[in-house]
Design a protein around this motif. Structure first.
Motif, mmCIF file in Angstrom:
data_model
loop_
_atom_site.group_PDB
_atom_site.id
_atom_site.type_symbol
_atom_site.label_atom_id
_atom_site.label_comp_id
_atom_site.label_asym_id
_atom_site.label_seq_id
_atom_site.Cartn_x
_atom_site.Cartn_y
_atom_site.Cartn_z
ATOM 1 N N ILE A 119 -58.504 3.380 9.048
ATOM 2 C CA ILE A 119 -57.208 3.997 9.297
ATOM 3 C C ILE A 119 -57.330 5.294 10.099
ATOM 4 O O ILE A 119 -56.341 5.772 10.676
ATOM 5 N N ALA A 120 -58.531 5.847 10.200
ATOM 6 C CA ALA A 120 -58.710 7.084 10.976
ATOM 7 C C ALA A 120 -58.818 6.822 12.468
ATOM 8 O O ALA A 120 -58.468 7.685 13.288
ATOM 9 N N ARG A 121 -59.301 5.643 12.850
ATOM 10 C CA ARG A 121 -59.591 5.381 14.257
ATOM 11 C C ARG A 121 -58.356 5.368 15.160
ATOM 12 O O ARG A 121 -58.404 5.894 16.272
ATOM 13 N N PRO A 122 -57.231 4.771 14.745
ATOM 14 C CA PRO A 122 -56.068 4.788 15.642
ATOM 15 C C PRO A 122 -55.551 6.192 15.936
ATOM 16 O O PRO A 122 -55.073 6.453 17.046
ATOM 17 N N LEU A 123 -55.658 7.104 14.987
ATOM 18 C CA LEU A 123 -55.215 8.481 15.239
ATOM 19 C C LEU A 123 -56.129 9.166 16.246
ATOM 20 O O LEU A 123 -55.660 9.854 17.159
ATOM 21 N N ILE A 124 -57.440 8.985 16.090
ATOM 22 C CA ILE A 124 -58.376 9.576 17.049
ATOM 23 C C ILE A 124 -58.115 9.019 18.443
ATOM 24 O O ILE A 124 -58.056 9.763 19.433
ATOM 25 N N SER A 125 -57.934 7.718 18.549
ATOM 26 C CA SER A 125 -57.669 7.100 19.853
ATOM 27 C C SER A 125 -56.358 7.603 20.443
ATOM 28 O O SER A 125 -56.254 7.837 21.652
ATOM 29 N N LYS A 126 -55.357 7.765 19.593
ATOM 30 C CA LYS A 126 -54.064 8.273 20.049
ATOM 31 C C LYS A 126 -54.228 9.627 20.720
ATOM 32 O O LYS A 126 -53.697 9.865 21.815
ATOM 33 N N ARG A 127 -54.963 10.520 20.080
ATOM 34 C CA ARG A 127 -55.153 11.843 20.660
ATOM 35 C C ARG A 127 -56.044 11.797 21.900
ATOM 36 O O ARG A 127 -55.824 12.555 22.858
ATOM 37 N N LEU A 128 -57.044 10.924 21.923
ATOM 38 C CA LEU A 128 -57.870 10.781 23.130
ATOM 39 C C LEU A 128 -57.000 10.421 24.327
ATOM 40 O O LEU A 128 -57.121 11.008 25.408
ATOM 41 N N VAL A 129 -56.115 9.444 24.122
ATOM 42 C CA VAL A 129 -55.257 8.984 25.209
ATOM 43 C C VAL A 129 -54.261 10.070 25.605
ATOM 44 O O VAL A 129 -53.983 10.276 26.793
ATOM 45 N N GLU A 130 -53.710 10.784 24.626
ATOM 46 C CA GLU A 130 -52.755 11.857 24.921
ATOM 47 C C GLU A 130 -53.416 12.995 25.688
ATOM 48 O O GLU A 130 -52.841 13.545 26.639
ATOM 49 N N ILE A 131 -54.623 13.367 25.291
ATOM 50 C CA ILE A 131 -55.342 14.436 25.991
ATOM 51 C C ILE A 131 -55.699 13.990 27.406
ATOM 52 O O ILE A 131 -55.603 14.772 28.359
ATOM 53 N N ALA A 132 -56.085 12.733 27.546
ATOM 54 C CA ALA A 132 -56.384 12.210 28.886
ATOM 55 C C ALA A 132 -55.156 12.324 29.780
ATOM 56 O O ALA A 132 -55.253 12.731 30.946
ATOM 57 N N ALA A 133 -53.992 11.988 29.240
ATOM 58 C CA ALA A 133 -52.761 12.053 30.039
ATOM 59 C C ALA A 133 -52.426 13.489 30.424
ATOM 60 O O ALA A 133 -52.018 13.763 31.559
ATOM 61 N N SER A 134 -52.601 14.427 29.499
ATOM 62 C CA SER A 134 -52.229 15.814 29.768
ATOM 63 C C SER A 134 -53.214 16.537 30.669
ATOM 64 O O SER A 134 -52.872 17.533 31.308
ATOM 65 N N THR A 135 -54.460 16.039 30.751
ATOM 66 C CA THR A 135 -55.482 16.707 31.561
ATOM 67 C C THR A 135 -55.804 15.958 32.854
ATOM 68 O O THR A 135 -56.625 16.422 33.639
ATOM 69 N N GLY A 136 -55.175 14.819 33.050
ATOM 70 C CA GLY A 136 -55.446 14.042 34.244
ATOM 71 C C GLY A 136 -56.740 13.256 34.193
ATOM 72 O O GLY A 136 -57.236 12.793 35.225
ATOM 73 N N GLU A 177 -53.935 1.057 31.272
ATOM 74 C CA GLU A 177 -54.725 1.365 32.465
ATOM 75 C C GLU A 177 -55.945 2.233 32.170
ATOM 76 O O GLU A 177 -56.781 2.448 33.056
ATOM 77 N N ILE A 178 -56.063 2.720 30.940
ATOM 78 C CA ILE A 178 -57.147 3.649 30.635
ATOM 79 C C ILE A 178 -58.493 2.937 30.715
ATOM 80 O O ILE A 178 -58.617 1.754 30.365
ATOM 81 N N LYS A 179 -59.509 3.639 31.192
ATOM 82 C CA LYS A 179 -60.871 3.111 31.183
ATOM 83 C C LYS A 179 -61.556 3.623 29.924
ATOM 84 O O LYS A 179 -61.448 4.800 29.586
ATOM 85 N N VAL A 180 -62.228 2.732 29.210
ATOM 86 C CA VAL A 180 -62.940 3.115 27.992
ATOM 87 C C VAL A 180 -64.439 2.935 28.229
ATOM 88 O O VAL A 180 -64.887 1.865 28.643
ATOM 89 N N ILE A 181 -65.198 3.991 27.961
ATOM 90 C CA ILE A 181 -66.649 3.957 28.136
ATOM 91 C C ILE A 181 -67.305 3.948 26.762
ATOM 92 O O ILE A 181 -67.019 4.802 25.921
ATOM 93 N N ALA A 182 -68.166 2.969 26.528
ATOM 94 C CA ALA A 182 -68.899 2.841 25.268
ATOM 95 C C ALA A 182 -70.394 2.900 25.596
ATOM 96 O O ALA A 182 -71.022 1.861 25.837
ATOM 97 N N PRO A 183 -70.988 4.096 25.629
ATOM 98 C CA PRO A 183 -72.389 4.227 26.048
ATOM 99 C C PRO A 183 -73.368 3.350 25.298
ATOM 100 O O PRO A 183 -74.334 2.843 25.895
ATOM 101 N N TRP A 184 -73.142 3.130 24.010
ATOM 102 C CA TRP A 184 -74.085 2.311 23.247
ATOM 103 C C TRP A 184 -74.168 0.875 23.773
ATOM 104 O O TRP A 184 -75.143 0.169 23.506
#
Length: 414
Positions: A100-117, A145-152
């Protein structure tokens, strides 16, 4: 290495400040030649987060590109509480603390990406687990449209030795205890702690007691039981022992109470979404108390038909969260039904906490459906006419009688 043409220009990284995500930070800069923004969420994991800021700055991240946010209230209010309205348990036991924690973290990742370009987000989940699925499904649901990078899944740093060598080569600080093999890995937030791997990989061997971090051993818990009262309004806890509190404060207090009495330990072998089985040790002291109390208040405020239907829906709802489909139409449809069922789930439950067990011992509500006059073994003043049961039973028995008569007739023909 020259960056490929499709390389992102700016990446928002889910950053803990630990060794793995620090290596990822540097790897992203080297592999893609991109600017990295770090995002560290305080979900109540119990760790000081300012060192993550210092670590990011040490690794060259600009101060304005370092995001550290306290999301505890949002986490409990908008994710944990809605889930607990459903009494959700994956495979009948797991209270979904990591999921249940992961969707919130992803939500903020996407929001920060949008606000910072930024044109990409990155996470540190491995290619063997569920978290990669949860992070990425949530991100794509919020921004296709977001690109997701999973280094592992991309790099060749597939061993602890190679990770240490990379860190030393790029002058990434390594905690002393990280130079050896960690005995197990831990994920924590305000709802639970999850421990996996190493000393826990053989499911036939009892987990050592040092794995548990939030709960005392039930045998060492107080010898005197403790009674607490949890008040609910429309399915959400609002007060403990008559004291109103915010959602995160309530869960924090319940963690303290449950941990003190050894409640909420779980040793589970679960079926991961990616196909394999894994063994985990979970501690959810506050959540265990919350679940018991919520079911207690539902027992007197919910109609039988609605309760039974809700219990039928719960496994599907829990599976959707476990598999990473929080931001899906089917989860939202189920949530709407669950939330409607909670309209009258208001009242107070008394719990008894003792030696690892949280048990409902009292419940009361102005919305109660419980009628003592109907169930009493004493005189009921005409509230219920027992003769009515005869016709009810005959109607219920009619099809059973017809089946028995048919079977008897068919048998006689042989």
């Amino acid at each position: 290495m020259s960056a490929p043409k499709t390389a992102p220009k700016k990446v928002v990284l889910a950053y803990s400040g630990g060794l793995d995500t620090s290596i990822i930070l540097k790897w992203l800069e080297i592999e893609y030649g991109c600017e990295v923004i770090t995002f560290t969420a305080d979900l109540g994991q119990g760790e000081e987060l300012e060192p993550a800021r210092a670590k990011a700055e040490l690794l060259g991240v600009k101060p304005e590109n370092i995001y550290i946010e306290d999301l505890r209230e949002e986490f409990v209010r908008d994710f944990v509480f809605p889930m607990f309205r459903a009494n959700a348990q994956y495979e009948g036991l797991y209270l979904l603390g990591t999921s249940i924690a992961r969707p919130l973290i992803s939500k903020r990742l996407v929001e920060i990406a949008a606000s910072t370009g930024a044109d990409a987000v990155a996470h540190g989940a491995t290619g063997k687990g569920n978290d990669q699925v949860r992070f990425e499904l949530a991100a794509y649901a919020l921004n296709p449209e977001i690109k997701v990078i999973a280094p592992w899944r991309e790099w060749d740093l597939q061993s602890r030795t190679k990770l240490i060598e990379f860190a030393e080569l790029h002058q990434i600080p390594i905690a002393k205890d990280k130079r050896g093999e960690a005995p197990f890995s831990v994920d924590a937030n305000l709802l639970h702690t999850s421990s996996e791997g190493k000393v826990l990989e053989d499911p036939a061997i009892d987990a050592p007691d040092y794995v548990y971090q939030r709960t005392v051993h039930p045998e060492d818990a107080p010898n005197t039981p403790e009674f607490i009262e949890i008040t609910f309004e429309k399915g959400d806890a609002t007060a403990i022992d008559g004291v109103e509190m915010s959602p995160a404060t309530i869960l924090t207090k319940l963690n303290e109470l449950g941990g003190k009495h050894g409640c909420g330990r779980l040793d589970l072998v679960e079926g991961r979404f990616v196909g394999m089985k894994s063994r985990g040790i979970y501690e959810t002291p506050g959540g265990t108390l919350l679940l018991e109390a919520h079911r207690g208040i539902e027992s007197i405020t919910m109609d039988r038909g609605a309760m039974h239907l809700k219990d039928e829906l719960m496994p599907k709802y829990a599976e959707l969260i476990y598999n990473g489909f929080w931001f899906s139409p089917e989860r939202e449809m189920l949530q709407a039904a669950i939330d409607l069922s909670q309209e009258h789930v208001t009242g107070t439950v008394r719990l008894k906490l003792y030696k690892g067990v949280a048990r409902t011992v009292g419940r009361w509500s102005d919305h109660s459906l419980y009628s003592e006059s109907h169930v009493t073994f004493e005189e009921d003043a005409g509230a219920y006419d027992q003769k009515d049961a005869a016709g009810f039973i005959q109607l219920q028995a009619l099809r059973l009688k017809l089946i028995a008569m048919r079977d008897r007739r068919v048998k006689s023909l042989k």
